[in-house]
Design a protein around this motif. Structure first.
Motif, PDB file in Angstrom:
ATOM      1  N   ALA A 147       0.819  -1.212   0.000  1.00 53.23           N
ATOM      2  CA  ALA A 147       0.000   0.000   0.000  1.00 53.23           C
ATOM      3  C   ALA A 147       0.857   1.268   0.000  1.00 53.23           C
ATOM      4  O   ALA A 147       0.421   2.325  -0.457  1.00 53.23           O
ATOM      5  CB  ALA A 147      -0.933   0.002   1.208  1.00 53.23           C
ATOM      6  N   LYS A 148       2.093   1.127   0.498  1.00 56.49           N
ATOM      7  CA  LYS A 148       3.027   2.255   0.510  1.00 56.49           C
ATOM      8  C   LYS A 148       3.889   2.286  -0.745  1.00 56.49           C
ATOM      9  O   LYS A 148       4.840   3.045  -0.844  1.00 56.49           O
ATOM     10  CB  LYS A 148       3.917   2.173   1.755  1.00 56.49           C
ATOM     11  CG  LYS A 148       3.158   2.282   3.064  1.00 56.49           C
ATOM     12  CD  LYS A 148       4.089   2.076   4.256  1.00 56.49           C
ATOM     13  CE  LYS A 148       3.320   2.113   5.576  1.00 56.49           C
ATOM     14  NZ  LYS A 148       4.214   1.843   6.741  1.00 56.49           N
ATOM     15  N   ASP A 149       3.556   1.431  -1.697  1.00 52.49           N
ATOM     16  CA  ASP A 149       4.251   1.365  -2.993  1.00 52.49           C
ATOM     17  C   ASP A 149       5.691   0.896  -2.872  1.00 52.49           C
ATOM     18  O   ASP A 149       6.551   1.329  -3.654  1.00 52.49           O
ATOM     19  CB  ASP A 149       4.195   2.724  -3.696  1.00 52.49           C
ATOM     20  CG  ASP A 149       3.502   2.636  -5.048  1.00 52.49           C
ATOM     21  OD1 ASP A 149       2.866   1.603  -5.317  1.00 52.49           O
ATOM     22  OD2 ASP A 149       3.610   3.602  -5.825  1.00 52.49           O
ATOM     23  N   ASP A 150       5.962   0.034  -1.919  1.00 54.15           N
ATOM     24  CA  ASP A 150       7.307  -0.506  -1.757  1.00 54.15           C
ATOM     25  C   ASP A 150       7.534  -1.587  -2.818  1.00 54.15           C
ATOM     26  O   ASP A 150       6.860  -2.617  -2.814  1.00 54.15           O
ATOM     27  CB  ASP A 150       7.442  -1.113  -0.355  1.00 54.15           C
ATOM     28  CG  ASP A 150       8.838  -1.640  -0.064  1.00 54.15           C
ATOM     29  OD1 ASP A 150       9.329  -2.477  -0.837  1.00 54.15           O
ATOM     30  OD2 ASP A 150       9.431  -1.211   0.946  1.00 54.15           O
ATOM     31  N   PRO A 151       8.479  -1.392  -3.744  1.00 46.95           N
ATOM     32  CA  PRO A 151       8.666  -2.355  -4.838  1.00 46.95           C
ATOM     33  C   PRO A 151       9.089  -3.749  -4.380  1.00 46.95           C
ATOM     34  O   PRO A 151       8.698  -4.747  -4.994  1.00 46.95           O
ATOM     35  CB  PRO A 151       9.740  -1.702  -5.721  1.00 46.95           C
ATOM     36  CG  PRO A 151      10.425  -0.714  -4.830  1.00 46.95           C
ATOM     37  CD  PRO A 151       9.390  -0.239  -3.871  1.00 46.95           C
ATOM     38  N   ASP A 152       9.883  -3.838  -3.298  1.00 47.79           N
ATOM     39  CA  ASP A 152      10.266  -5.149  -2.793  1.00 47.79           C
ATOM     40  C   ASP A 152       9.048  -5.911  -2.283  1.00 47.79           C
ATOM     41  O   ASP A 152       8.913  -7.122  -2.503  1.00 47.79           O
ATOM     42  CB  ASP A 152      11.305  -5.017  -1.668  1.00 47.79           C
ATOM     43  CG  ASP A 152      12.690  -4.650  -2.178  1.00 47.79           C
ATOM     44  OD1 ASP A 152      13.047  -5.108  -3.279  1.00 47.79           O
ATOM     45  OD2 ASP A 152      13.397  -3.904  -1.489  1.00 47.79           O
TER      46      ASP A 152
END
Length: 222
Positions: free
Chosen positions: A51-56
């Motif tokens: 939801a925080k757009d963390d690619p990992d």
């Protein structure tokens, strides 16, 4: 290799992770959070990072969906959408995984040109698996114009990172004098030995064959 810590979406070396699991304190060494008690809790943590757009985290969730793990229903299509999201942010592992989906036609229409493009994007960021695949695509003209010279360039980059299949393939190019390389049996032997030492079974077979050929040539000359 590295292990993703779903609590903080950071990576630690897999060997370090195993050492932690062997102790009584299983908390994350980075954020000190306790391990999840259930798959549902773990997935919730990952989704929070997504939801925080963390690619990992996006890549990790895509992997879970791809394999139908941790209570999630298997879905290549949903995995592909997530990989596309992470790939658009320049995330090399996601670009590589997306390339595989287009190569195999899993979750997306089979498209070797798109597969080649995603592999190339990941390869340009130094991702060894993608460098090898890019070399393989050039060597075989898959999704790109065939070029032994380009194949050699990408195989070298992956081989320099210790990737055994690339060391093996590069060894074959040296043995046969392909891709602008001068035929060099000694370099081929060196690369086959490295690949075999890194656990690649085909390399051991080629190494034994080439060593035998060299030995026969020496005996013949003497």
């Amino acid at each position: 290799s590295k292990t993703n810590m779903n609590c903080c979406s950071q990576y630690i070396c897999t060997e370090c992770y195993r050492k932690i699991q062997a102790t009584k304190d299983h908390r994350c060494p980075l954020c000190r959070a306790p391990p999840p008690k259930t798959d549902a809790e773990m997935v919730a943590r990952v989704k929070g990072h997504v939801a925080k757009d963390d690619p990992d985290a996006i890549n990790y969730l895509a992997g879970l969906l791809c394999n139908g793990e941790s209570g999630l229903k298997k879905s290549f299509k949903r995995a592909v959408k997530l990989w596309e999201r992470a790939a658009s942010k320049g995330h090399a592992p996601s670009q590589f995984d997306l390339g595989r989906c287009y190569e195999k036609g899993e979750g997306a229409k089979l498209d070797l040109k798109r597969a080649a493009r995603y592999y190339r994007e990941a390869a340009e960021q130094g991702y060894a698996y993608a460098q090898y695949n890019t070399g393989f695509y050039f060597a075989n003209g898959k999704g790109v114009t065939q070029s032994d010279e380009e194949a050699v360039r990408w195989y070298k980059l992956a081989a320099d990172q210790g990737y055994a299949p690339a060391q093996y393939n590069l060894g074959m190019f040296y043995e046969r004098g392909l891709g602008g390389l001068a035929r060099d049996v000694n370099e081929a032997l060196r690369l086959y030995k490295l690949s075999a030492a890194n656990g690649y079974p085909y390399a051991q077979k080629y190494l034994q064959r080439l060593e035998a050929e060299v030995e026969r040539a020496v005996v013949k000359r003497s």
